[in-house]
Design a protein around this motif. Sequence first.
Motif, mmCIF file in Angstrom:
data_model
loop_
_atom_site.group_PDB
_atom_site.id
_atom_site.type_symbol
_atom_site.label_atom_id
_atom_site.label_comp_id
_atom_site.label_asym_id
_atom_site.label_seq_id
_atom_site.Cartn_x
_atom_site.Cartn_y
_atom_site.Cartn_z
ATOM 1 N N LYS A 61 50.491 48.013 56.294
ATOM 2 C CA LYS A 61 51.547 47.008 56.267
ATOM 3 C C LYS A 61 51.601 46.312 57.628
ATOM 4 N N HIS A 62 52.251 45.134 57.646
ATOM 5 C CA HIS A 62 52.364 44.441 58.928
ATOM 6 C C HIS A 62 53.403 45.140 59.800
ATOM 7 N N ARG A 63 53.363 44.825 61.091
ATOM 8 C CA ARG A 63 54.171 45.529 62.084
ATOM 9 C C ARG A 63 55.464 44.792 62.435
ATOM 10 N N GLY A 64 55.832 43.774 61.662
ATOM 11 C CA GLY A 64 57.105 43.106 61.868
ATOM 12 C C GLY A 64 57.037 41.862 62.737
ATOM 13 N N PHE A 65 55.826 41.427 63.066
ATOM 14 C CA PHE A 65 55.697 40.203 63.856
ATOM 15 C C PHE A 65 54.424 39.478 63.455
ATOM 16 N N GLY A 66 54.343 38.207 63.867
ATOM 17 C CA GLY A 66 53.170 37.408 63.565
ATOM 18 C C GLY A 66 52.997 36.304 64.590
ATOM 19 N N PHE A 67 51.906 35.568 64.440
ATOM 20 C CA PHE A 67 51.590 34.475 65.353
ATOM 21 C C PHE A 67 51.304 33.222 64.542
#
Length: 166
Positions: A61-67
């Motif tokens: 799963k993603h870690r709660g942030f993005g770019f």
Amino acid sequence: MQSTLVDINAVAGGGKGTNPKTTLYVGGLEENVNEAILHSAFIPFGDIKDVNIPLDHATGKHRGFGFIEYETKDDAADAIDNMHNAELYGRVLRTNYAQPMKIKGGDKGFSHQAVWADADDWYERAEAEQELEKLEDEKRLKEQKAVSEKYTPKDPMQEMEEAILA
């Protein structure tokens, strides 16, 4: 709104993408948010070059942030102005300019570099430092010898011996 403008101007260089002022960090993402949703939320502010949400290798799963990387600086600034502290899927977003990905050790950082990668450079620097120290020591000894010869009075007996021999 005023504090957001101060935060934007206070952030120095940085950026995960090609241009430091076009890549944004978006934190506080809900776990159901994917790259398509993030793209849709930020597209009203300008043309988006890339969207990236890093995944946790253990859970998938993603870690709660993005770019998000925009085409222009102005679009990125508009996105920060409008999306910082905005709500998406019930979570408050933190939006700011992204920090540089590389820290030290070339483009990929130390974690991607072999332990022995700097050995040759280190050895050459160590040899150069030793040579420099040796030259400085020799220079200092010459200066000390010249000073001591200049201020050391000659032995009168030695002067007489030299006169007799001459």
